[in-house]
Design an enzyme around this catalytic site. Structure first.
Site, PDB file in Angstrom:
ATOM      1  N   ARG A  76       0.836  -1.200   0.000  1.00 56.98           N
ATOM      2  CA  ARG A  76       0.000   0.000   0.000  1.00 56.98           C
ATOM      3  C   ARG A  76       0.870   1.249   0.000  1.00 56.98           C
ATOM      4  O   ARG A  76       1.878   1.339   0.705  1.00 56.98           O
ATOM      5  CB  ARG A  76      -0.914   0.044   1.229  1.00 56.98           C
ATOM      6  CG  ARG A  76      -1.973  -1.016   1.250  1.00 56.98           C
ATOM      7  CD  ARG A  76      -3.126  -0.616   2.133  1.00 56.98           C
ATOM      8  NE  ARG A  76      -3.905   0.447   1.535  1.00 56.98           N
ATOM      9  CZ  ARG A  76      -5.056   0.872   2.043  1.00 56.98           C
ATOM     10  NH1 ARG A  76      -5.544   0.349   3.137  1.00 56.98           N
ATOM     11  NH2 ARG A  76      -5.718   1.835   1.447  1.00 56.98           N
ATOM     12  N   GLU A  91      -0.439  -2.827   9.290  1.00 58.89           N
ATOM     13  CA  GLU A  91       0.195  -1.499   9.191  1.00 58.89           C
ATOM     14  C   GLU A  91      -0.679  -0.390   9.782  1.00 58.89           C
ATOM     15  O   GLU A  91      -0.198   0.474  10.510  1.00 58.89           O
ATOM     16  CB  GLU A  91       0.507  -1.193   7.729  1.00 58.89           C
ATOM     17  CG  GLU A  91       1.121   0.178   7.478  1.00 58.89           C
ATOM     18  CD  GLU A  91       2.633   0.165   7.449  1.00 58.89           C
ATOM     19  OE1 GLU A  91       3.222   1.248   7.559  1.00 58.89           O
ATOM     20  OE2 GLU A  91       3.209  -0.912   7.308  1.00 58.89           O
TER      21      GLU A  91
END
Length: 271
Positions: free
Chosen positions: A32, A72
């Site tokens: 990402r 994350e």
């Protein structure tokens, strides 16, 4: 010693323990690139009130050093509110397995934009060396679905950004793939200015193609036939222009250096 350290790693592998956040490094394989700050703040507020319900997953690198595998957003939110420790599930995996786990977990999220998904699919194919059929099994998606996402990477970068930011839908993107970059930008601007639906966009593209076909009727049949054969063989766009004296120019399109190398290999292998 290294043997003692390995025994320590094995003894905690598969367990869930609290680990100081300062000992956890970010995942270098994180696919990402965009994290919504507002969502992180909302998650931080929730963690502050209720605690971290789902642990993050890490792997132990060496003494007092861990690397994030997945989670994350949870790690960022926990850092934001100043947590000292965070519950972690410890896995024993190598770099390639860490990359694969990160990519697959990323794909399974609900808030990804189509380009993020496409890039994750591409990395699994390129870096993990998976075929589209193997990838289909790993992520639980039809092969045709994976192909449709990968084709979005053929869009002009400006159009890709519009897709990532939600200015156009995946349906718009799939329609735009069928035209060259220059036309993509022209039609993309028209979609934004006129608020065109996917169906209206498809209609506009078909009108442009029909116009081009009417123009191409003036070219000799052997030119059109040759261009079509090359297009099918090379799996890319091919244009042939010819003047009144019979001289012409052959143009073969490619999307990247990798795509160009593929075309050259195909031509060389056919000679």
């Amino acid at each position: 010693s290294k043997k003692i350290e390995n025994r320590k790693i094995k003894s905690i592998t598969g367990r869930m323990i609290d680990i100081p956040i300062k000992l956890i490094s970010n995942n270098p394989f994180q696919p990402r690139s965009n994290f919504n700050e507002e969502n992180i703040n909302e998650l931080a507020s929730s963690i502050s009130e209720l605690g971290l319900i789902q642990p993050v997953t890490v792997r132990k690198l060496k003494k007092d050093s861990y690397q994030l595998i997945s989670g994350e957003r949870r790690l960022r939110a926990s850092r934001l509110i100043g947590l000292k420790n965070i519950p972690c599930y410890i896995r024993s995996i190598n770099d390639q397995e860490s990359l694969e786990m990160s990519l697959v977990e990323n794909i399974q999220r609900q808030d990804l934009d189509p380009i993020e998904i496409a890039l994750s699919y591409k990395r699994l194919i390129d870096d993990i060396q998976l075929t589209q059929n193997e990838l289909s099994d790993r992520v639980g998606k039809k092969r045709s679905t994976i192909t449709n996402y990968l084709r979005l990477l053929k869009l002009d970068p400006i159009v890709q950004t519009g897709l990532r930011d939600g200015f156009i839908s995946m349906g718009h993107g799939r329609a735009l793939i069928s035209v060259d970059y220059k036309k993509q930008i022209t039609i993309y601007k028209r979609i934004l200015s006129k608020g065109l639906s996917v169906r209206n966009t498809e209609y506009l593209i078909n009108e442009l193609k029909n116009k081009n076909n009417r123009t191409s009727k003036h070219k000799p049949r052997f030119i059109l036939s040759t261009a079509d054969n090359l297009k099918d063989f090379l799996q890319t766009k091919v244009k042939v222009n010819i003047n009144k004296r019979g001289k012409g120019v052959l143009s073969i399109s490619f999307d990247s250096q990798e795509d160009l190398n593929r075309i050259v290999r195909k031509i060389n292998n056919s000679v």
